[in-house]
Design a protein around this motif. Structure first.
Motif, PDB file in Angstrom:
ATOM      1  N   THR A  67       0.867  -1.170   0.000  1.00 49.84           N
ATOM      2  CA  THR A  67       0.000   0.000   0.000  1.00 49.84           C
ATOM      3  C   THR A  67       0.903   1.219   0.000  1.00 49.84           C
ATOM      4  O   THR A  67       1.839   1.289   0.794  1.00 49.84           O
ATOM      5  CB  THR A  67      -0.862   0.055   1.285  1.00 49.84           C
ATOM      6  N   LYS A  68       0.631   2.144  -0.875  1.00 48.36           N
ATOM      7  CA  LYS A  68       1.503   3.313  -0.940  1.00 48.36           C
ATOM      8  C   LYS A  68       1.217   4.278   0.213  1.00 48.36           C
ATOM      9  O   LYS A  68       0.081   4.355   0.692  1.00 48.36           O
ATOM     10  CB  LYS A  68       1.320   4.018  -2.280  1.00 48.36           C
ATOM     11  N   TRP A  69       2.255   4.974   0.644  1.00 48.29           N
ATOM     12  CA  TRP A  69       2.081   5.922   1.732  1.00 48.29           C
ATOM     13  C   TRP A  69       1.286   7.143   1.277  1.00 48.29           C
ATOM     14  O   TRP A  69       1.170   7.401   0.072  1.00 48.29           O
ATOM     15  CB  TRP A  69       3.452   6.371   2.252  1.00 48.29           C
ATOM     16  N   THR A  70       0.762   7.894   2.257  1.00 45.38           N
ATOM     17  CA  THR A  70       0.028   9.105   1.901  1.00 45.38           C
ATOM     18  C   THR A  70       0.805  10.364   2.283  1.00 45.38           C
ATOM     19  O   THR A  70       0.494  11.452   1.848  1.00 45.38           O
ATOM     20  CB  THR A  70      -1.330   9.135   2.636  1.00 45.38           C
ATOM     21  N   GLN A  71       1.817  10.187   3.140  1.00 52.78           N
ATOM     22  CA  GLN A  71       2.602  11.355   3.583  1.00 52.78           C
ATOM     23  C   GLN A  71       4.052  10.897   3.723  1.00 52.78           C
ATOM     24  O   GLN A  71       4.296   9.817   4.269  1.00 52.78           O
ATOM     25  CB  GLN A  71       2.055  11.800   4.939  1.00 52.78           C
ATOM     26  N   GLY A 108       1.192   5.633   6.454  1.00 51.51           N
ATOM     27  CA  GLY A 108       0.088   4.933   5.791  1.00 51.51           C
ATOM     28  C   GLY A 108       0.551   3.834   4.842  1.00 51.51           C
ATOM     29  O   GLY A 108      -0.242   3.015   4.392  1.00 51.51           O
TER      30      GLY A 108
END
Ligand code: WTA
Length: 653
Positions: free
Chosen positions: A57-61, A76
């Motif tokens: 899952t790719k990070w958001t920050q 994330g």
């Protein structure tokens, strides 16, 4: 500040620079524009570096520093560290590439491909699961440099358990305090280890350590020497039986980017070692990025060899996680560098065509002592990058390394970092930097460091002070295990108004603004690149019944960087001391902590120099230990103490 460290002394005499070779630069991974790119947008730079990993899952920050000094990187995001170090290379078609050329001390060898590594790690992961190990559980590992050490670490990472590797040379007491502090559920060790041609017991020590240890449920024992070992039926399991019965299939689970990866204990300024905590996504990003750029590593082409032990952070970051994330082929050697002869390393380099070699200044100085003619007998032409880590490298050793090991061709990278930083922070970039013998030079692209004075103001070029890290970095420690206060106090309180991380090292800028490390400014000694606290050795000494008081200093040493010198006041009844008493105390410290902490010298003294508030003035003792004129004694409660000490030493008492 360390007085006249070797680096500083030589700075005055060695001022050559070694510009990069044009052919090397043309093919180098690192490019000069990386510095500007990283400066103009740090977060974008690190985001790009994180792309080298597989994220479920790719990070958001990129970074969350709102709760400083507790950082979160790649918020994330989810990933599996072991999948990144093993499976994805097999899936990409590199299953047959050798991951590890293992070389045993007695001469036995084992080549392990990435496909085999995957099977071994999956088996070990299934084995741990079968024992009830779950995410966040702690697994202590005390093993020598055998492949199972790497399998075990990756197996923990794979199932989200945390490993706590304890150096094989640590005593039962030292192992026990680490097992207790981490509340380890499982301990993994071996029957015994080969050391200088002889088999020495390991399990017996572990048994002694674990007597009554409440957290430990199972001990897994790797068979290495085949010697008989004591056995606890309800607790002990053979590694080969346990893992041999397991499937080679295991589906890796994706864990949060901030999922804890490991604890590694290191010495601080107090007697109790600190459990340094590292997490997953940021750590793996930085160790992979630095391994690729600092060593110019090319997967499938290079043969890499880092001579560290997995008991130290260098082994974690630059044997296990960085190189394997980058699909390296590497040498792992079990033994000592002079077994069975002093050319062992060069023989291994010649045989495996090692192209990148990463070692410590103390070993380089030992090689110098053994003589130029030893490496000269071997074909070392495969080498193309040499690295150094662990302590300041004196320019003489740096130049010798380049000339006699690197054939006068190879870049030498002096890499500064710490257990706490997780990955390399300050280093030249091969192919980019014109290197200077003895200087680690510049923070890597994406990293920020400064030399500051007592008030935290940056010193001008040519000035000296303390090394600080003024911006968070992905592989930074996330805390001290179980002790948030100690984390804040140790690293963040010294320059709290600026929010700087205090490294504990002295440093200076030269006139070009390059950084020269000058050694520790706290009570941590650096002996052969091993961190040992003065307080830890003092506690070991006073735990002996004959010792009333002890003070320990690190005195400069031509081979080991620093040597441990202890000043001891004996109890009345034992007051005479003598050679036998000295030997007994040296052995006592080795037994309490481990042979690496054995004092080089113990001096029996009638008094110790103390300030009016009772603090021991180690600076004065260091003067004595280094045979210097004793410095300013005016702050001593009793200024005649130093005369008493010197007089006693001269008369041999
Ligand atoms: C010292 C080892 C000068 C320093 C990776 C640091 C160095 C401590 C260098 C960390 C270097 C490490 N030049 N000094 N290239 N590398 N040090 O935690 O004092 O075992 O604070 O990590 O070693 O030791 P540690």
């Amino acid at each position: 500040m360390t007085e006249q460290s070797p680096a500083l002394q030589n700075l005055l005499t060695e001022n050559r620079t070694f510009p990069p070779d044009a052919d090397f630069s043309a093919q180098a991974n690192a490019k000069a524009d990386m510095y500007d790119k990283a400066d103009s947008d740090r977060e974008a730079f690190w985001a790009e570096q994180a792309e080298r990993l597989h994220w479920d899952t790719k990070w958001t920050q990129v970074v969350d520093w709102s709760n400083a000094p507790f950082a979160k990187w790649f918020v994330g995001g989810k990933l599996n560290v072991a999948y990144n170090c093993v499976d994805r290379h097999v899936e990409a078609g590199f299953g047959d590439q050798v991951a590890i050329h293992w070389v045993g001390e007695p001469g036995d060898t084992r080549d392990i491909t990435y496909a085999e590594l995957k099977d071994e790690v999956c088996r070990a992961a299934n084995a741990l699961l079968s024992l009830g190990v779950r995410p966040h559980d702690r697994v202590a590992i005390q093993l020598q440099m055998i492949p199972e050490a790497i399998f075990a670490m990756l197996a923990c990472a794979r199932i989200g358990a945390m490993h706590s590797v304890v150096f094989g040379g640590f005593s039962p007491t030292a192992l026990r305090s680490r097992v207790d502090d981490a509340e380890a559920k499982i301990v993994i060790t071996s029957d015994g280890q080969y050391r200088r041609g002889k088999a020495a017991p390991m399990k017996a020590n572990v048994d002694e350590a674990l007597e009554g240890a409440e957290s430990v449920e199972k001990v897994i024992v790797v068979r290495r020497t085949g010697d008989d070992v004591p056995w606890k039926e309800d607790r002990d399991l053979w590694w080969h039986e346990l893992t041999g019965a397991q499937s080679t299939e295991h589906k890796p689970e994706a864990f949060d980017s901030e999922h804890p990866l490991y604890i590694l204990y290191t010495s601080g300024t107090t007697g109790k070692p600190k459990g340094i905590l590292h997490t997953s996504g940021g750590y793996l990003t930085q160790v992979a990025y630095t391994h690729q750029n600092v060593f110019d590593h090319k997967p499938g082409e290079d043969v890499y060899w880092c001579t560290a032990d997995i008991g130290w952070v260098t082994g974690h970051s630059y044997i296990v996680y960085g190189p394997l994330a980058n699909r390296a082929t590497q040498v792992v050697y079990e033994g000592t560098p002079n077994t069975p002869h002093e050319g062992r390393h060069w023989e291994i380099i010649q045989q495996h065509k090692v192209s990148i070699y990463y070692t410590a200044p103390t070993l380089i100085r030992t090689f110098m002592k053994w003589g130029d003619e030893i490496p000269a007998k071997y074909d070392l032409s495969s080498l193309r990058v040499l690295g150094s880590v662990g302590e300041p490298i004196n320019p003489e050793a740096w130049v010798w390394y380049r000339e006699h090991i690197g054939g006068g061709r190879t870049p030498v990278v002096d890499t500064w970092w710490q257990t706490e930083t997780g990955g390399i922070m300050i280093s030249p970039l091969p192919g980019v930097t014109a290197t200077k013998p003895g200087s680690a030079q510049r923070p890597l692209p994406g990293i920020s460091a400064k030399v500051v004075d007592d008030s935290g103001n940056e010193v001008p070029h040519g000035g000296g002070g303390y090394l600080v890290l003024d911006k968070p970095w992905p592989s930074m420690l996330r805390g001290v295990w179980g002790d948030d206060e100690r984390f804040k106090e140790t690293y963040w309180s010294r320059f709290s108004s600026q929010g700087y991380y205090f490294a504990g090292d002295g440093a200076k800028y030269d006139n070009d603004g390059d950084i020269w490390l000058l050694g520790r400014v706290d009570d941590v000694m650096n002996v052969s690149g091993h961190r040992i606290s003065t307080t830890e050795v003092e506690s070991a000494l006073v735990s002996h019944p004959t010792v009333a008081e002890a003070a320990v200093v690190g005195a400069s040493d031509p081979t080991t960087g620093q040597g441990i010198v202890a000043f001891v006041i004996l109890r009345g009844s034992a007051a005479d001391g003598g050679e036998q008493a000295v030997q007994e105390l040296r052995n006592h410290v080795a037994k309490e902590i481990g042979p690496i902490a054995k004092p080089r010298q113990i001096m029996m003294v009638p008094e110790l120099p103390k300030t009016r508030s009772g603090k021991i003035m180690r600076r004065l003792l260091r003067d004595v230990a280094e045979n210097r004129q004793v410095g300013d004694v005016t702050t001593l409660a009793d200024s005649s103490v130093m005369e008493l000490i010197s007089a006693g030493l001269k008369s041999g008492k």
